[in-house]
Structures are given as structure tokens and as C-alpha cells.
Design an enzyme around this catalytic site. Structure first.
Site, short mmCIF file in Angstrom:
data_model
loop_
_atom_site.label_atom_id
_atom_site.label_comp_id
_atom_site.label_asym_id
_atom_site.label_seq_id
_atom_site.Cartn_x
_atom_site.Cartn_y
_atom_site.Cartn_z
N ARG A 1 0.82 -1.21 0.00
CA ARG A 1 0.00 0.00 0.00
C ARG A 1 0.86 1.28 0.00
O ARG A 1 0.66 2.19 -0.81
CB ARG A 1 -0.94 0.00 1.20
CG ARG A 1 -2.02 1.07 1.14
CD ARG A 1 -3.00 0.94 2.28
NE ARG A 1 -3.65 -0.34 2.34
CZ ARG A 1 -4.64 -0.73 1.53
NH1 ARG A 1 -5.11 0.10 0.62
NH2 ARG A 1 -5.17 -1.93 1.62
N HIS B 1 -18.84 10.93 0.00
CA HIS B 1 -19.36 9.64 0.46
C HIS B 1 -20.88 9.64 0.32
O HIS B 1 -21.53 10.61 0.71
CB HIS B 1 -18.95 9.40 1.91
CG HIS B 1 -19.37 8.06 2.42
ND1 HIS B 1 -18.75 6.90 2.00
CD2 HIS B 1 -20.35 7.68 3.28
CE1 HIS B 1 -19.35 5.87 2.59
NE2 HIS B 1 -20.31 6.32 3.37
N SER C 1 -22.24 13.22 1.63
CA SER C 1 -21.41 14.09 2.49
C SER C 1 -20.06 14.31 1.84
O SER C 1 -19.49 13.38 1.25
CB SER C 1 -21.15 13.40 3.85
OG SER C 1 -22.35 12.97 4.45
N ASN D 1 -13.11 14.01 0.38
CA ASN D 1 -13.75 12.82 -0.20
C ASN D 1 -15.25 13.05 -0.24
O ASN D 1 -15.80 13.81 0.57
CB ASN D 1 -13.46 11.60 0.67
CG ASN D 1 -14.07 10.32 0.12
OD1 ASN D 1 -14.02 10.06 -1.09
ND2 ASN D 1 -14.66 9.51 0.98
N LEU E 1 -11.42 5.57 8.01
CA LEU E 1 -12.26 5.54 6.81
C LEU E 1 -13.55 6.35 7.00
O LEU E 1 -14.28 6.13 7.97
CB LEU E 1 -12.62 4.08 6.50
CG LEU E 1 -13.50 3.86 5.26
CD1 LEU E 1 -12.72 4.15 3.99
CD2 LEU E 1 -14.05 2.44 5.25
N ASP E 2 -13.80 7.26 6.07
CA ASP E 2 -15.06 8.04 6.02
C ASP E 2 -15.35 8.75 7.34
O ASP E 2 -16.51 8.84 7.78
CB ASP E 2 -16.25 7.13 5.66
CG ASP E 2 -16.08 6.45 4.31
OD1 ASP E 2 -15.42 7.03 3.43
OD2 ASP E 2 -16.60 5.33 4.15
C1 GRF Z 1 -20.02 7.85 -5.61
O1 GRF Z 1 -21.28 7.45 -5.17
C2 GRF Z 1 -19.20 8.37 -4.47
O2 GRF Z 1 -19.94 8.98 -3.47
C3 GRF Z 1 -18.59 7.10 -3.93
O3 GRF Z 1 -18.32 6.31 -5.05
C4 GRF Z 1 -19.20 6.67 -6.12
C5 GRF Z 1 -18.32 7.04 -7.26
O4 GRF Z 1 -19.05 7.32 -8.44
N1 GRF Z 1 -17.44 7.41 -3.12
P1 GRF Z 1 -18.35 8.09 -9.63
O5 GRF Z 1 -17.14 7.28 -10.03
O6 GRF Z 1 -17.98 9.45 -9.16
O7 GRF Z 1 -19.37 8.11 -10.71
#
Ligand code: GRF
Length: 192
Positions: free
Chosen positions: A66, A110, A137, A108, A145-146
Site C-alpha cells: 500500500r 461519500h 457528504s 472525499n 475511513l469516512d
Molecule cells: C459515488 O457514489 C461516491 O460517493 C462514492 O463512489 C461513487 C463514485 O461514483 N465514493 P463516480 O465514479 O464518481 O461516478
């Protein structure tokens, strides 16, 4: 004032990335997208970015440690001159080194109303719980994570009979509007 430079990390279709790119075309948008990078060389979003004339970088994480993989991505992002990162459907856990190197500089999106439903299958979990609303969000990325501070959310009403896919499709519309607005506000605040 010069624009903030954003690198976007994707793993798949990249619709949120596309929304950020389109928003950046407005003359008053405070950021520009300088790189779209992916851990999947086959990610559909890369074709979009290339067609829009944005620099891309793709490297498979397969068979790599990673931290080793993250160091490669980090080097590309810095080479591109980015000072912010937007994760947009980037399906990789990040190494602590990478996260600390971009502290307060990485956002990010989510697809839930955090702190509810961190991780995967968010829409299914919201429907199963009998929630009246799902949503999305945008948060600052921290080591968990998140879990970082939430900068903005949009609630999306759950319609009786919604399948997870139905809800996901409407939440995605909200995501596309929320992300660019929050990112723009964030870089504006940071520049002051
Ligand atoms: C989205 O729903 C985002 O919130 C999540 O993964 C999905 C990605 O979709 N983290 P895209 O690749 O932006 O269409």
C-alpha cells in the site's frame, strides 16, 4: 488570484470527477483540475479526462504494498503541481503516510449522511433501516475511513419502494452538485 490546483483520484466511471471538471470551467471557479489519477488503468473516467485535455496517470496497485503504491501516486500528484486532492470514487484505503502528507488538503465524497453508514452499501443500509432520507457528504480525509470532519451534506428523500439503485441514482445527482460547491468553498477559505 491564481487558482488552486486539484488532483482527482478515481477508480471507476468518474462521474463526480466529471462534475468537478465541468464546474472548473466557470471563470469564477477558484480551482482548476491539473491531474486525474487512477489505481485502475481501465477506469472509464480516464477516457473522459483525456478527452477534456486533462493530464492523467494510471498505475495498477496490484501486487504492490500500500505505502509503495501511494508513494508513486503522491509523486505524480506533486509533479503535477497540485495542492489539493479530491477523492472521487477512489476505492483504495490510503496509507497513513499519504494521509498525513495531505492533511487538511484532501476531501472525499461519500454517499451517505455521515456519520451514518461509513463504508459500502450505504443506500441499501439506509433503506433497510427505514430511514426517511439518504444523502451524501463531503468530508476532510483523515486516517479513519469516512471519518473526517464533514464540510457539507445534501439530504435526499427516500421514496417508498425505492431500490438501492433508485436511491443511488438520485443521490448521485446531489453528489455532483455538492462536491464542486464544497471544494470551491474549501479552497477559497484556505487561500485567505
Ligand atoms: C459515488 O457514489 C461516491 O460517493 C462514492 O463512489 C461513487 C463514485 O461514483 N465514493 P463516480 O465514479 O464518481 O461516478
Amino acid at each position: 488570484m491564481s487558482k488552486a490546483k486539484v488532483a482527482i483520484l478515481i477508480s471507476g466511471r468518474g462521474s463526480n470527477m466529471a462534475a468537478l471538471v465541468y464546474a472548473a470551467k466557470a471563470a469564477d471557479c477558484p480551482y482548476e483540475v491539473v491531474l486525474v489519477a487512477s489505481n485502475d488503468p481501465e477506469a472509464a473516467g480516464l477516457d473522459f479526462a483525456r478527452a477534456e485535455g486533462i493530464a492523467t496517470f494510471a498505475h495498477s496497485h496490484k501486487g504492490m504494498k500500500r505505502a509503495e503504491f501511494d508513494a508513486i501516486i503522491d509523486a505524480e500528484i506533486r509533479k503535477a503541481g497540485a495542492n489539493y486532492i479530491a477523492l472521487a470514487g477512489y476505492m483504495r484505503l490510503l496509507s497513513p503516510e499519504f494521509v498525513s502528507g495531505w492533511e487538511n488538503r484532501m476531501l472525499n465524497i461519500h454517499p451517505s449522511l455521515l456519520p451514518k453508514y461509513k463504508g459500502l452499501h450505504t443506500h441499501e443500509r439506509a433503506i433497510e433501516a427505514g430511514d426517511t432520507h439518504g444523502g451524501c457528504s463531503v468530508h476532510i480525509v483523515t486516517a479513519e475511513l469516512d471519518d473526517g470532519p464533514v464540510l457539507g451534506q445534501t439530504e435526499v428523500a427516500i421514496i417508498p419502494g425505492d431500490t438501492p439503485d433508485d436511491l443511488a441514482a438520485r443521490v448521485l445527482i446531489a453528489e455532483h452538485q455538492l462536491y464542486s460547491r464544497v471544494l470551491a468553498d474549501w479552497v477559497n477559505n484556505e487561500k485567505q
